[in-house]
Enzyme design. Structure first.
Site, PDB file in Angstrom:
ATOM      1  N   GLY A  17       0.822  -1.192   0.000  1.00 45.67           N
ATOM      2  CA  GLY A  17       0.000   0.000   0.000  1.00 45.67           C
ATOM      3  C   GLY A  17       0.865   1.253   0.000  1.00 45.67           C
ATOM      4  N   ARG A  18       0.222   2.414  -0.151  1.00 42.52           N
ATOM      5  CA  ARG A  18       0.982   3.662  -0.218  1.00 42.52           C
ATOM      6  C   ARG A  18       1.779   3.907   1.058  1.00 42.52           C
ATOM      7  NH1 ARG A  18      -3.850   7.456  -2.340  1.00 42.52           N
ATOM      8  NH2 ARG A  18      -4.838   6.243  -0.682  1.00 42.52           N
ATOM      9  N   MET A  19       1.145   3.696   2.214  1.00 42.27           N
ATOM     10  CA  MET A  19       1.869   3.908   3.459  1.00 42.27           C
ATOM     11  C   MET A  19       2.872   2.797   3.718  1.00 42.27           C
ATOM     12  SD  MET A  19       1.616   6.670   5.093  1.00 42.27           S
ATOM     13  CE  MET A  19       2.415   6.066   6.570  1.00 42.27           C
ATOM     14  N   GLY A  69      -2.801   2.666  12.092  1.00 39.67           N
ATOM     15  CA  GLY A  69      -2.952   3.954  11.426  1.00 39.67           C
ATOM     16  C   GLY A  69      -4.174   4.004  10.540  1.00 39.67           C
ATOM     17  N   ASN A  95      -3.214  10.008  12.486  1.00 40.23           N
ATOM     18  CA  ASN A  95      -2.174  10.701  11.727  1.00 40.23           C
ATOM     19  C   ASN A  95      -0.884  10.549  12.512  1.00 40.23           C
ATOM     20  OD1 ASN A  95      -0.418  12.898  10.813  1.00 40.23           O
ATOM     21  ND2 ASN A  95      -2.204  13.709   9.755  1.00 40.23           N
ATOM     22  N   THR A  96       0.173  10.041  11.872  1.00 43.46           N
ATOM     23  CA  THR A  96       1.422   9.797  12.584  1.00 43.46           C
ATOM     24  C   THR A  96       2.448  10.910  12.382  1.00 43.46           C
ATOM     25  OG1 THR A  96       2.117   8.398  10.720  1.00 43.46           O
ATOM     26  CG2 THR A  96       1.206   7.285  12.667  1.00 43.46           C
ATOM     27  N   HIS A 126      -8.484  16.727   1.441  1.00 44.58           N
ATOM     28  CA  HIS A 126      -7.688  15.571   1.038  1.00 44.58           C
ATOM     29  C   HIS A 126      -7.931  15.260  -0.442  1.00 44.58           C
ATOM     30  CE1 HIS A 126      -7.359  14.942   5.396  1.00 44.58           C
ATOM     31  NE2 HIS A 126      -6.309  14.186   5.121  1.00 44.58           N
ATOM     32  N   HIS A 127      -7.154  14.323  -0.937  1.00 47.82           N
ATOM     33  CA  HIS A 127      -7.245  13.894  -2.326  1.00 47.82           C
ATOM     34  C   HIS A 127      -8.613  13.297  -2.648  1.00 47.82           C
ATOM     35  CE1 HIS A 127      -6.749   9.737  -0.886  1.00 47.82           C
ATOM     36  NE2 HIS A 127      -5.885  10.268  -0.036  1.00 47.82           N
ATOM     37  N   LYS A 130      -9.982   9.742  -1.086  1.00 42.64           N
ATOM     38  CA  LYS A 130     -10.195   9.463   0.338  1.00 42.64           C
ATOM     39  C   LYS A 130     -11.660   9.129   0.577  1.00 42.64           C
ATOM     40  CE  LYS A 130      -9.226  11.179   4.988  1.00 42.64           C
ATOM     41  NZ  LYS A 130      -8.588   9.901   5.371  1.00 42.64           N
TER      42      LYS A 130
END
Length: 236
Positions: A17-19, A69, A95-96, A126-127, A130
């Site tokens: 994934g992105r994260m 997260g 949010n980290t 946000h994009h 989301k």
């Protein structure tokens, strides 16, 4: 950067994934972390709500701390997290980013000083992809404001129609979606003839990845319980 002799091993629940990719890149750049799919010292889950139950089960079974997260979680997820936290350390963060964690502290402080005579509005963007709104970060900031005001957290995020006079003590939310915006958050304190605006702008997803590494370091060796980024910042 970690200064321990042994790198901290991280198990990513959604490594592609992105994260997941961002955390892997941050770990490689730091040098104090290793990605271990099977035997991590900390489990890191930035996947999806429907994967949470499996992640928590894995954490409890292996007595492994877990960083969550994932946002958009429901009441059942809350109960599962609370149950898991009886056995292992769980850090839940919408949010980290360390910057956002500090922003939440500033919001709470500002609300305490300004008091209920000031209205609080949280604006986020946000994009376009989301799926949840308001964002988990926006809700976290709203909860911080409510703590500072000493009131119960009451959301006011549906405004359409007539007779929409603001309720005293309510925290207002507005969500914008579009383009590739990673995350913008403004907390607006609107008082008599003046406004205070506290803001954060995310320019790259790597800020969340680096914060996740800090959070994982904090979690390692912790007693069972529920923690947040506020705890991470307080330990720095």
């Amino acid at each position: 950067m970690r200064t321990d002799q042994q790198p901290l091993r991280l198990t990513l629940v959604a490594p592609n994934g992105r994260m997941g990719r961002a955390i892997a890149a941050a770990a490689e750049a730091d040098g104090g972390y290793l990605i271990d799919p099977d035997h991590g010292d900390v489990i890191v889950d930035f996947s999806a709500p429907d994967a949470l139950a499996g992640s928590l089960e894995r954490a409890v079974r292996g007595a492994t701390p877990i960083l969550i997260g994932t946002t958009g979680l429901d009441d059942l997820a809350d109960r599962r997290i609370a149950e898991a936290a009886r056995s292992v350390a769980v850090l839940r963060a919408s949010n980290t980013s360390l910057g956002v964690a500090l922003l939440a502290e500033l919001v709470e402080r500002a609300a305490r000083v300004l008091g209920t005579g000031w209205d609080v509005e949280v604006l986020e963007m946000h994009h376009r992809r989301k799926k949840d709104a308001p964002s988990g970060t926006a809700l976290t900031l709203g909860e911080a404001a409510a703590r500072g005001l000493g009131v119960g957290f009451t959301r006011d995020d549906v405004r359409s129609g007539r007779d929409l006079e603001r309720d005293e003590g309510a925290i207002g939310f507005a969500a914008l979606r579009g383009g590739t915006v990673i995350g913008d958050h403004d907390v607006i304190f609107a008082g008599p003839e003046e406004r205070l605006i506290l803001s954060h702008r995310a320019e790259n997803r790597m800020i969340f990845a680096r914060g996740a590494l800090r959070a994982a370091t904090f979690l390692h060796g912790r007693e069972p319980g529920i923690y947040g980024m506020r705890d991470v910042v307080g330990a720095l």
